[in-house]
Design an enzyme around this catalytic site. Structure first.
Site, PDB file in Angstrom:
ATOM      1  N   HIS A 121      90.281  62.201 116.294  1.00  0.00           N
ATOM      2  CA  HIS A 121      90.004  62.205 114.855  1.00  0.00           C
ATOM      3  C   HIS A 121      89.861  60.787 114.307  1.00  0.00           C
ATOM      4  O   HIS A 121      90.064  60.558 113.122  1.00  0.00           O
ATOM      5  CB  HIS A 121      91.128  62.907 114.076  1.00  0.00           C
ATOM      6  CG  HIS A 121      91.228  64.381 114.307  1.00  0.00           C
ATOM      7  ND1 HIS A 121      91.701  64.913 115.474  1.00  0.00           N
ATOM      8  CD2 HIS A 121      90.910  65.444 113.509  1.00  0.00           C
ATOM      9  CE1 HIS A 121      91.689  66.248 115.392  1.00  0.00           C
ATOM     10  NE2 HIS A 121      91.212  66.586 114.218  1.00  0.00           N
TER      11      HIS A 121
ATOM     12  N   GLU B 221      80.251  74.245 114.966  1.00  0.00           N
ATOM     13  CA  GLU B 221      79.517  73.012 114.662  1.00  0.00           C
ATOM     14  C   GLU B 221      78.087  73.050 115.165  1.00  0.00           C
ATOM     15  O   GLU B 221      77.166  72.573 114.485  1.00  0.00           O
ATOM     16  CB  GLU B 221      80.239  71.792 115.238  1.00  0.00           C
ATOM     17  CG  GLU B 221      81.474  71.361 114.461  1.00  0.00           C
ATOM     18  CD  GLU B 221      82.697  72.192 114.775  1.00  0.00           C
ATOM     19  OE1 GLU B 221      82.629  73.025 115.720  1.00  0.00           O
ATOM     20  OE2 GLU B 221      83.733  72.030 114.108  1.00  0.00           O
TER      21      GLU B 221
END
Lengths: 356, 322
Positions: free
Chosen positions: B128, B59
């Site tokens: 999440h 990322e």
């Protein structure tokens, strides 16, 4: 007994490129005088700029942090001489040398250190954020290792656009312990990007000896473990850096994918200009001054017939240029306070007084 | 008008922008197979793997590379899969993307879009499910967008891609299947950044909200014995449409901010404070906020429910304010 570069765990394995170094050494007998003189001039300018900046800091003309690259000029000059103006570089917090070697203007650099409106960043960046997009210098960076993904992305865009320009990415040995190093090298190799990674290994991660906080054999081994070939070089030998880089740049530009240059050098001053660096023995620093890349280059040129007067003149010209940059910087206007609100973002409909 | 899901509206917008501008490309994990939710389904067939780039699970470098690519003239669309994962790239987004133009005195621009889906969805648990929009609204240099409808996901994504500033683009995972009319038009259909949407007019109370909570607010407004509610969908959190909010609250005299994110330190605080500063003398009731408790989102539905803002809660808060 201070560690020599050869003792350090960061010393990479020998590979085919070592032959290039041997060739460079053999060529000492027959150097390209004008090219080496160019290095001497570039390094003298970097040195003069930083000495002037150091003095200006002491004189109170500079407020922010200044990280000097005194002693490391051979890497900046030896690498950048092999880049075209349109090629890109990214740098770290110690970026004066890279920026000057890439062709940036000393006056605008000094003005930036002096926080003036005429500085490269209009006084918004200072020493740690100097950039000159006109010469492909995409910015010095205050976060260790942060320039690596940015360089990789610039190279990715070049590949995507079918552009032949390449990116040289300067970072220190401290950066190899940050994630972006691993991620960035992996990415560059996976996508076969035109990046020359340049690890300026000065032995220190801020004020800590890098080897004390680094597992394994160091930068070169890490690069090679990711399939990025490493070429070691004595970073204080500008002729060797130049010769090795010429070869690496040709490979990178030719589509050979990323290359890694491991240049061992030494930071003759502290982490910042204000750091007395008492964490290392005076004898060690004294010994390293004997390996000053500028002195070595001067000795080489003298050996090849340049007179002391000619060499002194190069140094004098550089000092005069830096002095002029200081004078210009001191005379330059401070930024108008309204500059604080420019170049933040365009999409902002917040009216005055609100959303400040 | 075309009926599209929220997901397909975004996919259509990206495809159109990539056709329009060869500098636009997308990069992220698993994009070649369509992205984790299918937002990129089929795009690699049209644009190829160079422009729909499958990246390593890195990322920080996805974001950092996008910054570098943007600085030299391309227009990357970054996929972070989940807002939560974008935290691995906070330096690259906050210290690099948001700062580069400013620090370098305007020499470079960073026209990137980072898509980082937010919100609670299908027992996804604490890593999440977050709605972290307030974090980015706090950072000078970033534009923050949170579309609530298919039409807005189409029109706002197109505007985000055309924007020369870095845009944090936060789709809501629970909205992917939502269907709505989308004015598909390769050159039109853009929704301007920074402008809210009056979802429903009302006279007693203004609800300011965004993303998934727009539907919740509308459901609340339809419940029995609820006062006349004006619902504003901000659509863009930075810059946010102060004029629309202040105009509405000046008329209704009451303001309730509803967001899915944790209430403490949330963007609702900014709105409430602004309304208080600007309209204190005209308020008929204190400004209220309704956001999640300051607990991580849990996995078990019965626990997850404690983090969820419901229409019943919104209606109850509205009733108590009037």
């Amino acid at each position: 007994m201070p560690a020599s570069p050869a003792d350090r765990p960061g010393q990479p394995r020998v590979n085919a490129a070592t032959a290039t170094i041997a060739k460079a050494n053999a060529d000492r007998a027959n150097i390209d005088r004008s090219r080496v003189l160019g290095h001497y001039r570039t390094m003298a300018r970097i040195r003069a700029f930083e000495e002037a900046a150091d003095q200006a800091l002491k004189d109170g003309h500079i407020k922010g942090a200044v990280h000097l690259s005194i002693g490391q000029e051979g890497v900046a000059s030896g690498v950048c001489v092999n880049l075209d103006r349109g090629d890109f570089i990214t740098s770290n917090h110690r970026g004066h040398g890279h920026t000057l070697a890439k062709g940036a203007d000393m006056t605008a650099m000094m003005a930036e250190l002096f926080a003036r409106a005429t500085g490269y960043c209009q006084g918004k960046g200072g020493s740690m954020h100097i950039a000159d997009f006109q010469v492909g210098m995409l910015g010095a960076n205050g976060v260790v290792g942060a320039g690596i993904p940015i360089a990789v992305g610039a190279a990715h865009a070049m590949k995507l656009a079918g552009d032949r320009r390449i990116v040289a990415c300067f970072f220190g040995d401290g950066a190899i312990n940050r994630g972006p190093f691993l991620e960035g090298l992996n990415w560059a190799k996976v996508f076969d990007l035109p990046v020359l990674f340049v690890c300026e290994d000065n032995g220190f991660a801020a004020t800590t000896r890098t080897r004390a906080v680094t597992a394994g054999p160091g930068p070169g081994a890490r690069a090679e473990s990711l399939g990025v070939p490493c070429t070691p070089v004595d970073g204080n030998d500008v002729v060797a850096v130049d010769a090795v880089t010429a070869d690496l740049v040709a490979r990178v530009r030719g589509g050979g994918g990323p290359q890694f240059l491991h240049a061992t050098t030494y930071r003759l001053r502290g982490h910042t200009a204000a750091d007395a660096a008492t964490y290392r023995p005076a004898a060690e620093v004294e010994e390293r001054w004997g390996d000053d890349p500028i002195r070595r280059c001067r000795d080489l040129l003298a050996l090849h017939g340049l007179s002391a007067a000619e060499l002194d003149q190069v140094r004098a010209d550089a000092v005069a240029e830096a002095a002029a940059a200081v004078a210009d910087g001191l005379a330059a206007p401070h930024p108008d306070p309204s500059y604080a609100w420019t170049d933040v973002q365009d999409v902002d409909m917040a009216p005055a007084g609100g959303g400040r | 008008m075309t009926e599209l899901t929220y997901l397909d509206a975004g996919r259509t917008a990206l495809a159109e922008e990539m056709r329009r501008d060869g500098r636009v490309w997308a990069l992220g994990e698993d994009l070649g197979r369509g992205g984790v939710f299918g937002q990129y389904r089929g795009l690699v067939d049209e644009f190829g793997p160079a422009r729909i780039a499958d990246t390593p699970i890195s990322e920080a470098t996805i974001m950092g590379a996008a910054v570098g690519a943007a600085l030299v003239g391309s227009r990357p669309v970054v996929e972070m899969r989940f807002s939560d994962f974008a935290l691995c790239a906070v330096d690259e987004l906050v210290n690099q993307a948001a700062k580069a133009r400013y620090m370098f005195g305007g020499q470079g621009r960073v026209p990137l879009v980072v898509r980082q889906p937010i919100g609670m969805w299908r027992s996804s648990a604490a890593q999440h499910s977050q709605s972290l929009e307030a974090w980015y609204a706090h950072i000078p240099g970033l534009v923050v967008v949170a579309p609530a409808t298919p039409a807005d996901n189409y029109g706002l994504l197109k505007s985000a891609i055309r924007c020369d500033d870095p845009v944090v683009y936060m789709e809501h995972k629970d909205l992917w299947p939502a269907v709505g009319h989308v004015p598909v038009d390769a050159e039109g259909g853009l929704v301007p950044l920074g402008h809210g949407r009056l979802v429903q007019a009302g006279s007693d109370l203004t609800i300011v909200t965004w993303s998934r909570m727009v539907d919740v607010a509308m459901a609340a407004a339809a419940l029995p014995d609820v006062p006349s509610i004006e619902v504003i969908d901000l659509r863009t959190l930075w810059p946010w449409d102060r004029a629309m909010v202040l105009d509405s609250v000046a008329r209704t005299g009451r303001c309730l901010v509803v967001h899915e994110a944790v209430q403490a330190g949330g963007f609702g605080g900014e709105i409430a404070a602004t309304v208080g500063e600007e309209l204190f003398g005209r308020l008929k009731a204190p400004v209220r906020r309704l956001g999640a408790p300051r607990i991580p989102v849990a996995y078990a539905p019965v626990l997850e429910e404690t983090s969820r803002i419901t229409a019943a809660q919104v209606a109850d808060a509205a009733r108590r304010m009037v």
